[in-house]
Design a protein around this motif. Sequence first.
Motif, PDB file in Angstrom:
ATOM      1  N   THR A 247       0.853  -1.186   0.000  1.00 61.63           N
ATOM      2  CA  THR A 247       0.000   0.000   0.000  1.00 61.63           C
ATOM      3  C   THR A 247       0.889   1.236   0.000  1.00 61.63           C
ATOM      4  O   THR A 247       2.123   1.149   0.009  1.00 61.63           O
ATOM      5  N   SER A 248       0.264   2.385   0.050  1.00 58.65           N
ATOM      6  CA  SER A 248       1.024   3.638   0.101  1.00 58.65           C
ATOM      7  C   SER A 248       1.741   3.806   1.432  1.00 58.65           C
ATOM      8  O   SER A 248       2.662   4.609   1.552  1.00 58.65           O
ATOM      9  N   ASP A 249       1.291   3.050   2.442  1.00 60.25           N
ATOM     10  CA  ASP A 249       1.929   3.140   3.763  1.00 60.25           C
ATOM     11  C   ASP A 249       3.061   2.143   3.940  1.00 60.25           C
ATOM     12  O   ASP A 249       3.748   2.184   4.954  1.00 60.25           O
ATOM     13  N   GLY A 250       3.246   1.233   2.982  1.00 61.90           N
ATOM     14  CA  GLY A 250       4.332   0.280   3.127  1.00 61.90           C
ATOM     15  C   GLY A 250       3.965  -1.084   2.581  1.00 61.90           C
ATOM     16  O   GLY A 250       2.956  -1.255   1.883  1.00 61.90           O
ATOM     17  N   TRP A 251       4.750  -2.066   2.897  1.00 60.80           N
ATOM     18  CA  TRP A 251       4.466  -3.440   2.453  1.00 60.80           C
ATOM     19  C   TRP A 251       4.803  -4.425   3.556  1.00 60.80           C
ATOM     20  O   TRP A 251       5.603  -4.164   4.433  1.00 60.80           O
TER      21      TRP A 251
ATOM     22  N   ARG B 260      12.786   1.038  10.194  1.00 57.87           N
ATOM     23  CA  ARG B 260      11.502   0.829   9.521  1.00 57.87           C
ATOM     24  C   ARG B 260      11.146  -0.645   9.372  1.00 57.87           C
ATOM     25  O   ARG B 260       9.996  -0.983   9.141  1.00 57.87           O
TER      26      ARG B 260
ATOM     27  N   CYS C 202       7.803  -6.897   7.875  1.00 53.53           N
ATOM     28  CA  CYS C 202       7.123  -5.620   7.688  1.00 53.53           C
ATOM     29  C   CYS C 202       8.147  -4.513   7.477  1.00 53.53           C
ATOM     30  O   CYS C 202       9.162  -4.460   8.175  1.00 53.53           O
TER      31      CYS C 202
ATOM     32  N   ALA D 219       7.979  -0.249   7.015  1.00 54.85           N
ATOM     33  CA  ALA D 219       7.141   0.945   7.034  1.00 54.85           C
ATOM     34  C   ALA D 219       7.918   2.137   6.513  1.00 54.85           C
ATOM     35  O   ALA D 219       9.148   2.137   6.516  1.00 54.85           O
TER      36      ALA D 219
ATOM     37  N   ASN E 152       8.073   5.730   3.624  1.00 56.41           N
ATOM     38  CA  ASN E 152       7.578   6.343   2.391  1.00 56.41           C
ATOM     39  C   ASN E 152       7.377   5.307   1.290  1.00 56.41           C
ATOM     40  O   ASN E 152       6.406   5.334   0.551  1.00 56.41           O
TER      41      ASN E 152
ATOM     42  N   GLY F  72       5.795  -0.211   4.127  1.00 54.94           N
ATOM     43  CA  GLY F  72       5.124  -0.123   5.415  1.00 54.94           C
ATOM     44  C   GLY F  72       4.607  -1.435   5.897  1.00 54.94           C
ATOM     45  O   GLY F  72       4.561  -2.410   5.171  1.00 54.94           O
TER      46      GLY F  72
ATOM     47  N   LEU G 295       1.319  -3.210   7.737  1.00 54.24           N
ATOM     48  CA  LEU G 295      -0.102  -3.003   8.026  1.00 54.24           C
ATOM     49  C   LEU G 295      -0.556  -3.935   9.125  1.00 54.24           C
ATOM     50  O   LEU G 295       0.011  -4.978   9.314  1.00 54.24           O
TER      51      LEU G 295
END
Length: 601
Positions: A509-513, A573, A592, A594, A596, A599, A601
């Motif tokens: 996603t835009s918040d991470g993977w 991160r 995980c 996180a 830019n 990220g 989730l």
Amino acid sequence: MFNSIRSRLISLILLYLLLVIILVTLLISATYMRDRRAQSELYVQQRINNAIELLDTVIYRMDTLATQLLASNTLQEMFFSANRQSYADRNYFEHNLEQKKIAQDILWAFNSPNTQAQNVSIFSDSTYLGLRYTPTVSRTKEVSSWDMYRVDEDQNFTLLPPHQDYWGGMQEQEVFSLVRPFIGTNFGFIKLGTIEVMESASYLEEIFAITESETGLSFLVIDGEGNTIHATSERSHEDIVRLQEVQRIDAKQDIVPIELSDGSYMLASGNLSSVGWDVFLIQPESLYNAPLRTLIFQLLALFLALTTCIFIIMIIIVNRVTRPLEQLIEDIDSFSLYEEPTIHECSLQEVSEIQQTFLRLVSRLRESSDKLLIANETELNLRIMTLQAKINPHFLFNSLTAISAVASEEGAEKVPVMCRQLSELFRYTSSGNEGETTLVNEIDNVRTYMEFMTWRFEDFFSYSIDIQGDTSQIYVPKLILQPLVENAFTHGFKNAYPPYRIQIACNVTSDGWNIRLEDNGAGFSPTVLSELNLLFHNIDQIIGNKLDYKELKAHDMALVNIYIRLRLQYKERFSLDITEACPGKGSVVMLCVAGNEAGCL
């Protein structure tokens, strides 16, 4: 003033020598002062230990005599008879003179010349037996009832401090006494009376005597209640309380400073454990440190004298060294690496040694130049070998292609597929981009690996891969998923029953993977989880505190190596979590990232 070699050399050598002299003087003084202090402490400690040992020897001798009397069957029988009602207000031995003679002979027999005491007596309520004299019945009843003759049940004996002879036989001098209950071991362990072994107080004066060479030293002996037993010099109650307080706080130190009402002192203490007496040895701090002050003044005088002499000698030597040094500088300026250097002879040994050192330096420079040429050639050879190592895998791919072609001709349908899959795995592992790859390539590689493993386990193994989001723009270190899947086959399924299953879920996603890998194997044991957590913590400390990364060595656990690679790339991160898929079975590994570009989730 400091433009010439001579002036600078004089200044530098003078400064150096001053520093050396100061350091040597401080070192000698510190060593000597430490030794002197240690000797003083040793002497004081030995002095107090010897006094305690002598007093303990006297007490032991008195107690030995009392114990021997207690073990006498004859004396036990006599005092058992004396405790009968018929002798309630009478002295048994005054009415049984023959028994008295036998009893006194026993006292004299035990009170031998080697252990002879001033007086030995055994008494009960009204009966008294001694060596030389016999008090009245009323006096016996009065003294025997005093609390000072009561011995606690948890003690074998008690020691009475210096006092007048209460029985009246030695009133002209002070005595101290050891008091032990007279227990009838042959009569049911009842108390038959009290045994008192009496010694002259002059023993204490001799033990704690201060000689003329021990100026300022003074002993102080107090009992457990703070009462003074013996004192070389009188001390106030406040001083005694202060001494006991310092002893409790600094019990492990041999000698400690202490402030008393009349000044500063050094204190050494000991304990007479058999009777609970504390022994203190004190000395004024000024007298204790007097030898050290004298030593300091002597060292200062020596320092000044040495400095003056060395300065004069240094001036003479520097004048002889200056000219040869200037000549040496000229010789060095004319030096060429591949020409033989010209060195003028010098009679000074120090300058001659510098010249020889310069010649050795020239030789080493030439050797280093030759080694550099060899190193450049070796580096070129290593690059060629590295290129050859990268080319070699193509031979493996070609071999697998040949095996696949032959298998197709022979009708073995599975073999070409397996060769193709294995070739893809090898090609991915040895591809030119050794650092990073996209997440989509990493997932494709692990899919190929699990397809390959289905040939081995057939219907006993299944897998699923669920991808949410765009994985083509996520760059990760190569081979972070395949070792996790391989770990499930190697360890997770080893102690589990089929069918085996692996589920991989990737979410971008835009918040991470994040990537979630779940298997239904045996799971991680608590011991392995504890070891992994400890290793992860150590890795975090090294990376987080920016320590030497050389400590991040490759590990034989795939999880640890993956953790190191991802932590180095993503820092704080990145996180890794290991849980059970269900109670007591299976495992879930969550990777995980996180931020830019990634990220959790």
